[in-house]
Structures are given as C-alpha cells and as structure tokens.
Design a protein around this motif. Structure first.
Motif, PDB file in Angstrom:
ATOM      1  N   ASP A  99      44.694  48.310  52.853  1.00  0.00           N
ATOM      2  CA  ASP A  99      43.692  47.764  51.952  1.00  0.00           C
ATOM      3  C   ASP A  99      44.381  47.104  50.767  1.00  0.00           C
ATOM      4  OD1 ASP A  99      44.482  49.788  50.232  1.00  0.00           O
ATOM      5  OD2 ASP A  99      42.716  51.037  50.593  1.00  0.00           O
ATOM      6  N   LEU A 100      43.600  46.561  49.861  1.00  0.00           N
ATOM      7  CA  LEU A 100      44.168  45.794  48.749  1.00  0.00           C
ATOM      8  C   LEU A 100      44.860  46.669  47.711  1.00  0.00           C
ATOM      9  CD1 LEU A 100      41.289  43.183  48.205  1.00  0.00           C
ATOM     10  CD2 LEU A 100      43.423  42.931  49.504  1.00  0.00           C
ATOM     11  N   SER A 101      44.628  47.993  47.748  1.00  0.00           N
ATOM     12  CA  SER A 101      45.216  48.885  46.751  1.00  0.00           C
ATOM     13  C   SER A 101      46.590  49.407  47.164  1.00  0.00           C
ATOM     14  CB  SER A 101      44.280  50.070  46.503  1.00  0.00           C
ATOM     15  OG  SER A 101      44.207  50.896  47.660  1.00  0.00           O
ATOM     16  N   GLY A 102      47.052  49.043  48.344  1.00  0.00           N
ATOM     17  CA  GLY A 102      48.328  49.543  48.831  1.00  0.00           C
ATOM     18  C   GLY A 102      48.194  50.734  49.746  1.00  0.00           C
ATOM     19  N   GLY A 103      46.969  51.228  49.923  1.00  0.00           N
ATOM     20  CA  GLY A 103      46.710  52.321  50.846  1.00  0.00           C
ATOM     21  C   GLY A 103      46.203  51.786  52.183  1.00  0.00           C
ATOM     22  N   SER A 104      45.253  52.495  52.774  1.00  0.00           N
ATOM     23  CA  SER A 104      44.703  52.068  54.058  1.00  0.00           C
ATOM     24  C   SER A 104      43.188  52.158  54.030  1.00  0.00           C
ATOM     25  CB  SER A 104      45.260  52.933  55.189  1.00  0.00           C
ATOM     26  OG  SER A 104      44.922  54.291  54.997  1.00  0.00           O
ATOM     27  N   GLN A 105      42.550  51.421  54.926  1.00  0.00           N
ATOM     28  CA  GLN A 105      41.098  51.415  55.009  1.00  0.00           C
ATOM     29  C   GLN A 105      40.584  52.737  55.570  1.00  0.00           C
ATOM     30  OE1 GLN A 105      39.642  47.930  57.062  1.00  0.00           O
ATOM     31  NE2 GLN A 105      41.183  46.591  56.121  1.00  0.00           N
ATOM     32  N   ASP A 106      39.366  53.096  55.180  1.00  0.00           N
ATOM     33  CA  ASP A 106      38.774  54.350  55.648  1.00  0.00           C
ATOM     34  C   ASP A 106      38.335  54.276  57.102  1.00  0.00           C
ATOM     35  OD1 ASP A 106      39.140  55.581  53.212  1.00  0.00           O
ATOM     36  OD2 ASP A 106      37.154  55.027  52.464  1.00  0.00           O
TER      37      ASP A 106
END
Length: 413
Positions: A109-116
């Motif tokens: 995702d755009l925050s550097g993590g991953s999508q739910d």
C-alpha cells in the motif's frame, strides 16, 4: 484480469446449482458441462524473514489467508471444441509483524505496508483440435524458458497465448506468446523486464519440442525471446536408469545459451547445470553442479522462476561467472508406514562470483522442508508444510527464513 469486491459471486457449479440434467442436452453442451471440474483451495500462509547483516532492518513478517477457485470446462463437440476456464483468487491479511515490506504475500500500500485484502479473476478461452490445444487469456506456465511463480499466498500469472500440439507419438510441440505478467503480490498486469538485466518489453515468444526417445529418456529444446532484450536457446534431457532392487539413478542435464535481442545492450551468458539423484526405497540422494559463463548473469523474466538446477527457495546462484554445487537428501516416510509425510534438506554453495567490490563473491543457502498431507478421513487432503532457509553471502543479504503453509482443496463437482 479484473478486480472483484467481497459481494461479487465468483462461480456457479455448472449444472449442479442450476438443477440441469445432462440427459437430453445436445452432445456439445453435454461435453462442455459433463467434462467440467472445479475446486476451491484455501491457503493459510505465515512468512518470516529475519535479516542478519549489519545495518539491515530486523525482519519482514506477515500472516495471510488466500483462496483459489479453479474452474475448467469441458470442450464442445465437433471438429473444433471450445471451452472456458476461470481462476478466481482472493487474499486477506490476518496479521503483520510490523515489517511487512518484502514478504510479497499481499500487494503493497502507499504507507509502505500491505493491503488488507485483494482479489482478482482471470479467464482463459481454449480450443481443441484432435490432440492439440490453444489457450488464450490468463496463463500459468511451467516451461524451461518461462515459468510462473507460485511460492507465496497466491500464484503469479501471465497474459497471452499457449499452443500445445501432440499429434505425433512421443513428440510434443509447444509455442506461445506472453504480453504481460502479474506478480504474486499484485492485481495489475504489467510489462516484463529481465532479471538482473533490466529493460522493458511487452512481448515474450517461445517455441520448442519435447521428444521421448525411450520410456526413460526425454529430451527438450526451447527457443525464447524477450523482445528487444534477450534471446535464449535451451537444450536438456532427463534419463532414469533402473538399477533393480528398488534402486534408480535420475540424470537431469540442462544447458542454455543467451544473447542480446535488438539494440538494448550486448548480453552474453552460458548456463550449464546437472542434477543426479540416486533413489533407494524411501531415500533419495542428489548431487548437482551449476556453472555460469560469459559477461552477464543468467537472464529470465523478472519475478518468474528460472529453470536452473540450483534455483532453490531464495537464491538462483546465477550471478556472473558463478560456480555452484548442491547436495540434497529426501525421505518419504511411506517406506516406514507413514504415507503423506515427507522430508527434504539441501545445501548449495556458490563461489567465483564477479562483484563490484574487490575479491571473489561467495554465497551459500541451506533449505529444509517438512510436509504432511492427511491421507484419509474427513480431512483427507489437508496439507501442512514448514519451509526453512538460511542464506549467507559476502555480496548480498544474510537472512534466515521460515514459511508455514496450511492448505486444503475441496472438489466442487
């Protein structure tokens, strides 16, 4: 391939949910329906990668649940038979350990993590004439010059066409064209690039033949070209020698010559690999050797799987001038009366790597797999697998990795 939301209906069991009887249907419709099959696979996947080199982040960790719906129709009757396959996939995040980037289980995702969560649906049209088939659309391919990756929550796919011709006894002809790739952690198709080489292309073409000279000897030839980047000729053979008394020796030898295509840049690689496996009862002991020659690493489509004997859980041992060897041991516990339980361990060591820093590049990797599949009862087919790996290198990452996978497939009709 398109996205779907949580309320979209992915499938209808053909004939069953509609209450149709095949009796009295035209033969073309009966073949299309009666020969269809469907399955739903659930994958529960925990991934943990621990970075060990100085100055690196601590870990990449994630736990997710995936579902794969596979539907394959039969073919309509007539000289040309037509059919349609569908692959529906959905993934859901269960937990993240704070360092999700790098797991490749779920799209970033755009925050550097991953999508739910994410999902996609791929369709494949197919045509059959005699013993030959043509498939167009979403493809999962396993071939010496191009192979889909299926090492994470959901498999990667290609978009294109694949032709298989088997009109002559013992001879199989294969040809195809791929226009885009969809990574294991993505819902979007994109153009292809060459691993460690770079470039950008929307066309990969390949063709070749498999010929069974003897019941225990098969040879393969392939030509593949990632347009305007590289071209590759592959030759290999597999031979199984029966030694009697439950013993056998399998020889798997592969050679590929790669060069540039178009004016991207000069490319020069020769890859030789051989893996010899001695089997006795439940035991299998293998020894492999792989050597890269030329001015470049082994080229293949990025984020796909290379067809190399020393391509293992993490590494491919395909750097410039790299020489590597492998020792592997497998055991099938069915020999001790425990069918479904298997064990594998291997060690791969590479050296002579050309690197940017002074000195010789060296690396090694150790893998261990333990798997069990329930053989009968209510939970027949329920599978458990633990995959462990350690990598050490003087020119790349040092890391330890664990993958825990629980899978279960249900036949829908």
């Amino acid at each position: 391939m398109r996205h779907f939301n949580s309320t979209q209906r992915l499938y209808t069991p053909v004939g069953t949910l509609l209450g149709l009887s095949l009796i009295g249907l035209p033969s073309a419709q009966a073949d299309f329906i009666a020969d269809s099959k469907g399955s739903l696979e659930a994958r529960n996947f925990y991934f943990n990668r621990d970075f060990r080199q100085d100055g690196s982040r601590d870990k990449a960790e994630e736990w997710a649940q995936g579902f794969l719906l596979r539907m394959e129709s039969g073919y309509t009757a007539g000289t040309f038979g037509f059919g349609l396959d569908a692959l529906g996939m959905a993934g859901f995040k269960l937990d993240s350990g704070g360092g999700t980037a790098g797991t490749n289980l779920l799209p970033p995702d755009l925050s550097g993590g991953s999508q739910d969560q994410y999902g996609e649906l791929g369709l494949t049209a197919k045509v059959r004439l005699s013993n030959s088939t043509l498939k167009l659309g979403t493809l999962q391919i396993k071939d010496p010059v191009v192979s889909s990756n299926d090492t994470r929550l959901l498999p990667g796919t290609f978009k294109g066409g694949l032709l298989s011709v088997q009109e002559i006894d013992r001879l199989k002809l294969t040809a195809g064209q791929i226009t885009q790739i969809n990574f294991v952690d993505s819902t979007d198709y994109q153009d292809m690039t060459a691993n460690r080489i770079g470039g950008n292309s929307d066309k990969f073409q390949f063709a070749g033949a498999d010929y069974q000279f003897l019941p225990n000897l098969t040879a393969q030839y392939r030509y593949g070209k990632l347009e305007n980047i590289y071209q590759q000729n592959y030759l290999g053979f597999v031979h199984v020698l029966d030694l009697g008394a439950g013993q056998s020796l399998k020889s798997d030898v592969r050679y590929a010559r790669s060069a540039e295509d178009g004016n991207f840049r000069k490319i020069d690689n020769q890859a030789f690999g051989a893996l010899f496996t001695y089997s006795l009862g439940g035991h299998a002991l293998g020894f492999g050797y792989q050597r890269m020659s030329g001015d470049d690493p082994f080229p293949y489509i990025g984020r796909s799987d290379p067809y190399l004997v020393n391509f293992v859980q993490i590494g491919d041992f395909a750097n410039i001038d790299e020489h590597s060897w492998q020792a592997r041991y497998d055991y099938n516990f069915a020999a001790l009366g425990v069918p479904g339980l298997t064990f594998m361990t291997r060690y791969i060591s590479g050296d002579n790597v050309q690197r940017s820093a002074p000195g010789e590049g060296k690396e090694w990797e150790r893998n261990t797999d333990i798997a069990y599949v329930v053989q009968d009862g209510t939970l027949k087919g329920l599978g458990f697998k633990w995959r462990n790996a350690s990598v050490r290198s003087n020119f790349g990452n040092d890391l330890d990795e664990n993958r825990l996978i629980v899978s279960y497939t249900v036949g829908l009709w």
